[in-house]
Design a protein around this motif. Structure first.
Motif, PDB file in Angstrom:
ATOM      1  N   GLY A 130      64.331   8.420  -3.687  1.00 30.40           N
ATOM      2  CA  GLY A 130      64.399   8.153  -2.530  1.00 30.40           C
ATOM      3  C   GLY A 130      65.122   8.048  -2.231  1.00 30.40           C
ATOM      4  O   GLY A 130      65.064   7.206  -0.827  1.00 30.40           O
ATOM      5  N   TRP A 131      66.157   7.766  -2.587  1.00 35.79           N
ATOM      6  CA  TRP A 131      67.566   7.065  -2.554  1.00 35.79           C
ATOM      7  C   TRP A 131      68.783   7.824  -2.075  1.00 35.79           C
ATOM      8  O   TRP A 131      69.222   7.118  -1.082  1.00 35.79           O
ATOM      9  N   ILE A 132      68.908   9.497  -1.990  1.00 31.79           N
ATOM     10  CA  ILE A 132      69.365   9.680  -1.065  1.00 31.79           C
ATOM     11  C   ILE A 132      68.893  11.166  -0.674  1.00 31.79           C
ATOM     12  O   ILE A 132      67.620  10.992  -1.805  1.00 31.79           O
ATOM     13  N   THR A 133      69.615  11.678   0.157  1.00 32.65           N
ATOM     14  CA  THR A 133      68.988  12.885   0.257  1.00 32.65           C
ATOM     15  C   THR A 133      70.107  14.140   0.352  1.00 32.65           C
ATOM     16  O   THR A 133      71.308  13.774   0.739  1.00 32.65           O
ATOM     17  N   LYS A 134      69.860  15.177   0.097  1.00 36.80           N
ATOM     18  CA  LYS A 134      70.322  16.596  -0.014  1.00 36.80           C
ATOM     19  C   LYS A 134      70.041  17.241   1.956  1.00 36.80           C
ATOM     20  O   LYS A 134      69.011  18.126   1.328  1.00 36.80           O
ATOM     21  N   GLY A 135      71.972  17.961   1.636  1.00 39.75           N
ATOM     22  CA  GLY A 135      71.328  19.052   3.106  1.00 39.75           C
ATOM     23  C   GLY A 135      72.563  19.602   3.094  1.00 39.75           C
ATOM     24  O   GLY A 135      73.498  19.118   2.720  1.00 39.75           O
ATOM     25  N   TRP A 179      75.805  15.344   2.113  1.00 36.92           N
ATOM     26  CA  TRP A 179      74.614  14.388   1.731  1.00 36.92           C
ATOM     27  C   TRP A 179      74.098  12.875   2.026  1.00 36.92           C
ATOM     28  O   TRP A 179      75.557  11.961   3.000  1.00 36.92           O
ATOM     29  N   GLY A 180      73.392  12.028   2.568  1.00 37.40           N
ATOM     30  CA  GLY A 180      73.466  10.978   2.905  1.00 37.40           C
ATOM     31  C   GLY A 180      72.674   9.866   1.976  1.00 37.40           C
ATOM     32  O   GLY A 180      71.729  10.188   0.730  1.00 37.40           O
ATOM     33  N   ILE A 181      72.620   8.380   2.058  1.00 38.48           N
ATOM     34  CA  ILE A 181      72.229   7.704   1.415  1.00 38.48           C
ATOM     35  C   ILE A 181      70.673   6.986   2.712  1.00 38.48           C
ATOM     36  O   ILE A 181      70.858   6.726   4.020  1.00 38.48           O
ATOM     37  N   THR A 182      69.928   6.222   1.180  1.00 42.58           N
ATOM     38  CA  THR A 182      68.663   6.225   2.201  1.00 42.58           C
ATOM     39  C   THR A 182      69.102   4.790   2.935  1.00 42.58           C
ATOM     40  O   THR A 182      69.551   3.783   1.655  1.00 42.58           O
ATOM     41  N   ASP A 183      67.827   4.098   3.044  1.00 42.63           N
ATOM     42  CA  ASP A 183      67.738   2.658   3.204  1.00 42.63           C
ATOM     43  C   ASP A 183      67.214   1.919   2.097  1.00 42.63           C
ATOM     44  O   ASP A 183      67.772   1.031   1.428  1.00 42.63           O
ATOM     45  N   ASN A 184      66.742   3.139   1.603  1.00 37.71           N
ATOM     46  CA  ASN A 184      66.148   2.548   0.012  1.00 37.71           C
ATOM     47  C   ASN A 184      67.583   2.456  -0.928  1.00 37.71           C
ATOM     48  O   ASN A 184      67.699   1.766  -2.154  1.00 37.71           O
TER      49      ASN A 184
END
Length: 186
Positions: A73-78, A82-87
Motif C-alpha cells: 500500500g505504499w505506491i499505486t500504479k496506473g 505511479w504515485g506514492i501514498t501517505d503510508n
C-alpha cells in the motif's frame, strides 16, 4: 552483492524517487522511475544479461519487486503514472535503510503508529528536482538504456517478431528437423 541485494537497493531508490517527486504533484511514468533507480544502482554483468524478451534480468527483477510496494500500500500504479501514498511516505522514514525496507516487505511489517510524514522540503529544494527533470525528462531512461547496452556489450535495437533457425536439432525439441528440400521460397 547478490542480485536480490541489488534489487532491494533499487527498490529503496524507487520509493525515494517517488517520495521526492510527491512534493511536485507529478505522477511519473513507471519506466522513468525504474530507469532512474537503475541509473543510481547500475546493473551488474549478470543483471545486464538479456532474457528471452530482450529485457535485462535486473530490470525484470526490479519490475516484479515493485509489486511488493503496491501490495504494502505504499505506491499505486496506473495508466496516468505511479504515485506514492501517505503510508509510502511514512515508510521512507520508518524503514530508512535498505535492510529495514527489505525486512519490512518480506515480513509484512506495518509502519509503526505515529510515524510522521516527511517534512516538505523548502520551496527552493522542491524546485531543484523539477528543474532537473524538465531539462532532461527522457534522459534517465536513455541514460539507463545506454548503460545497460555498454555493460552487456550489446547494441540494443529493434527486436524481430520471430526467429527461424535451420538445422537438425528439431527432433531434440519435439519438432521435425529442417530439410533443405522443403524450404519455402519467397
Amino acid at each position: 552483492m547478490s542480485i536480490r541485494d541489488n534489487t532491494n537497493r533499487r527498490l529503496k531508490e524507487v520509493l525515494d524517487i517517488m517520495a521526492a517527486g510527491s512534493w511536485l504533484d507529478e505522477k511519473p511514468n513507471g519506466g522513468e522511475v525504474l530507469a532512474e533507480a537503475a541509473a543510481r544502482i547500475p546493473f551488474t554483468k549478470e543483471e545486464s544479461e538479456l532474457l528471452s524478451g530482450g529485457i535485462p534480468r535486473g530490470h525484470k527483477n526490479l519490475t516484479k519487486a515493485t509489486a511488493d510496494l503496491v501490495k504494502a500500500g505504499w505506491i499505486t500504479k496506473g495508466r496516468a503514472g505511479w504515485g506514492i501514498t501517505d503510508n509510502g511516505l511514512r515508510a521512507t522514514i520508518a524503514f530508512n535503510t535498505v535492510d529495514k525496507l527489505a525486512d519490512a516487505l518480506s515480513n509484512g511489517t506495518l509502519i509503526p503508529a505515529g510515524t510522521p510524514l516527511p517534512e516538505q522540503p523548502t520551496e527552493a529544494a522542491a524546485k531543484k528536482p523539477a528543474a532537473k527533470k524538465a531539462s532532461a525528462k527522457a534522459a534517465p531512461a536513455k541514460s539507463a538504456a545506454k548503460k545497460k547496452a555498454e555493460v552487456a556489450d550489446v547494441v540494443l535495437g529493434e527486436q524481430p517478431a520471430s526467429v527461424a533457425l535451420a538445422g537438425d536439432f528439431g527432433e531434440a525439441v519435439g519438432a521435425e528437423n529442417w530439410a533443405r528440400a522443403t524450404r519455402v521460397s519467397r
